[in-house]
Motif scaffolding. Structure first.
Motif, short mmCIF file in Angstrom:
data_model
loop_
_atom_site.label_atom_id
_atom_site.label_comp_id
_atom_site.label_asym_id
_atom_site.label_seq_id
_atom_site.Cartn_x
_atom_site.Cartn_y
_atom_site.Cartn_z
N ASN A 347 0.83 -1.21 0.00
CA ASN A 347 0.00 0.00 0.00
C ASN A 347 0.86 1.27 0.00
N LEU A 348 1.94 1.23 0.81
CA LEU A 348 2.86 2.37 0.83
C LEU A 348 3.53 2.56 -0.53
N SER A 351 1.17 4.09 -3.01
CA SER A 351 0.96 5.52 -2.76
C SER A 351 2.09 6.36 -3.34
N ILE A 354 2.05 6.52 -7.17
CA ILE A 354 1.12 7.54 -7.70
C ILE A 354 1.78 8.91 -7.68
N ASP A 355 2.43 9.25 -6.55
CA ASP A 355 3.11 10.55 -6.43
C ASP A 355 4.22 10.68 -7.47
#
Length: 550
Positions: A347-348, A351, A354-355
């Protein structure tokens, strides 16, 4: 900017002291006069590696010092990181000892060569033939495009998040490796943990069990000794309690006959009380002590388990076993919760991915936006430098992989003549063409970056006449916003400098030395005339020199 340079005992230089100002400065001199020696000395104080052959006098040390005005360079953080005292006027010093050892200093603080070269790279950019080859490298080409695109802050953010991304990738690989080995390790670690959990592990337990085992295994002897002691105290005829009663009575009567017997009586009374307590405790112990084969077997089992665990885990204390138990518990817990940990790390990673993609997309868009502008700047400038048909093919191709500065591949191709195919710069551009392209690019960068002092080492090689004059114009214009030096053989370039220095060689007796001095206006006229027409200064050469200076 570089404000002062001092060189002692280096190559052909005995001692040289020269000061510089801002703007465009030209350096001239005959071939072999020592211009390369000057650059070599400057390179040493900027962090280049040295050797003993640099010393002119092998029995004395070489000292090179350079003074810089650095208030506009934003270097305070570099000084803080490297524990250096920051000063707006900063001195760099390099010493080469006759032994061959080298020492480096920043503002009189000793530093490593890495720190000196790291600082030097941010103060002076020496452009040599080797550096021209950087023009053919993708990272330098990206730097030019990103300067025009004003991508610096985006790339800084991208770099920080990319580091996190790589960290999460590494963590996931380790977790998945652990997961692959977890099943077989889980069974074994669970077995070892279960064994340790059966044992009572607390500080002092081993000593307590050994003491209890000793008592239980000798219970009959203990009962016998307790009984014997009780008889000694309680026998009606000769028991200690009966005798102490008689002694108490006698000492009590004695105390009536004077103070000297009072203390004796108190001691006797104390002994009698202590004997009564001992008799009571012996009686209580006799009632408590009894054979307990079941408990004996249990204690023996616990002791055996502890000693087996000592042997298995190759330790000698219960505390060490406790530490192993904690470690095994953590391993078992990690194995049982590995799926949750992997999911959390995924999940990290998702994230930050995406950034990263958002930043890479913005960087890509900015690059595409400025490519037409860059091509126009380059072609117009090169046209003025005698390359009217020069053209570039610059394209950005998005990729799926995260690179150090985004997700793009760069196609940077060049053609010098009409009708010729585009090719890589290093394959299709001559040395003279590369020099002109590099000068053009440096001039473009100067408008978008805070460049350090630029030192061009004969960047005008291979050109002459009007083209060299225009190259001088470019460097002169750059000098309006930064410090620029040009080592040149061309009078058209030399005349453009706000100031001009001459490097020359002198022979005195059996020795030869190189020196350097700033030329006056009249000396500049003569120097330029000599560069134009040779040693015999003609009126036409002098007139031409004056015209160039005007």
């Amino acid at each position: 900017m570089l404000t002062h340079l001092s060189i002692k005992n280096y190559a052909l230089i005995d001692e040289l002291n020269v000061s510089f100002t801002s703007g465009f400065t030209t350096i001239t001199g005959e071939t072999g006069a020592g211009k390369s020696i000057l650059l070599g000395g400057l390179s040493l104080v900027l962090g280049k590696r040295a050797d003993l052959s640099s010393l002119k006098n092998k029995e004395a040390k070489c000292i090179i010092e350079a003074e810089f005005a650095i208030s506009n360079y934003g270097l305070k953080s570099y000084f803080e990181i490297n524990d250096l005292d920051y000063a707006a006027t900063t001195w760099l010093r390099r010493e080469i000892l006759p032994s061959g050892k080298s020492r480096a200093f920043v503002n009189d603080t000793p530093v490593t060569l890495d720190i000196l070269s790291g600082l030097g790279a941010q103060l002076v950019d020496i452009h040599s033939q080797h550096q021209t080859l950087r023009l053919t490298e993708n990272d330098f080409q990206f730097r030019v495009i990103d300067a025009l695109a004003e991508n610096q802050k985006l790339i800084e953010k991208y770099t920080v998040i990319l580091a996190k991304y790589k960290g999460f990738i590494k963590d996931l690989e380790e977790l998945r490796d652990f997961e692959r080995n977890a099943s077989k390790e889980l069974d074994y670690n669970s077995f070892l943990l279960e064994e340790l959990e059966k044992a009572t592990l607390k500080d002092g337990i081993l000593e307590a069990l050994e003491e209890e085992y000793d008592q239980l295994s000798n219970v009959e002897r203990i009962i016998e000794l307790l009984s014997q002691s009780g008889k000694i105290l309680n026998d009606e005829q000769i028991g200690l309690l009966s005798s102490s009663t008689i002694l108490q009575q006698a000492s009590q009567k004695l105390s009536d006959y004077g103070k000297q017997f009072t203390s004796l009586n108190e001691r006797v009374q104390s002994i009698a009380i202590e004997l009564t307590d001992i008799a009571s405790e012996l009686e209580s112990l006799q009632e408590d002590v009894e054979a307990n084969p079941n408990r004996l077997e249990e204690v023996n089992g616990q002791l055996q388990l502890l000693h087996d665990l000592f042997k298995k885990h190759q330790v000698s204390t219960v505390i060490e076993l406790e530490e192993i138990k904690i470690e095994l518990s953590e391993k078992v817990d990690s194995s049982l919760n590995i799926d949750a940990k992997i999911k959390e790390k995924e999940n990290l990673l998702a994230s930050v991915t995406i950034d990263l993609n958002k930043l890479a997309s913005a960087i890509h868009s900015n690059r595409n936006r400025v490519i037409p502008q860059l091509k126009e700047l380059l072609t117009n400038s090169l046209s003025n430098l005698g390359m009217p048909s020069a053209s570039f093919k610059i394209e950005i191709e998005p990729t799926e992989s995260f690179k150090v500065n985004g997700k793009d591949n760069l196609i940077f191709l060049f053609s010098a003549n009409k009708g010729y195919d585009y090719g890589e710069l290093k394959k299709v551009a001559s040395g003279g063409e590369l020099s002109r392209i590099m000068l053009t690019i440096k001039s473009v960068l100067a408008n978008y970056e805070q460049l350090p002092t630029l030192m061009f080492d004969e960047i005008d090689t291979g050109v002459s006449g009007e083209i060299s004059s225009k190259m001088g114009d470019i460097m002169q214009k750059m000098g309006s916003s930064m410090q620029v030096f040009s080592i040149t053989h061309l009078p058209q370039v030399a005349s453009k400098g706000a100031s001009q220095f001459k490097v020359f060689k002198e022979e005195t007796g059996e020795s030869t030395r190189t020196d350097m001095r700033k030329l006056t206006n009249d000396e500049r006229v003569n120097e330029l005339a000599e560069m134009l027409g040779g040693k015999n200064l003609s009126d036409s050469a002098l007139a031409h020199a004056r015209q160039l200076l005007q």
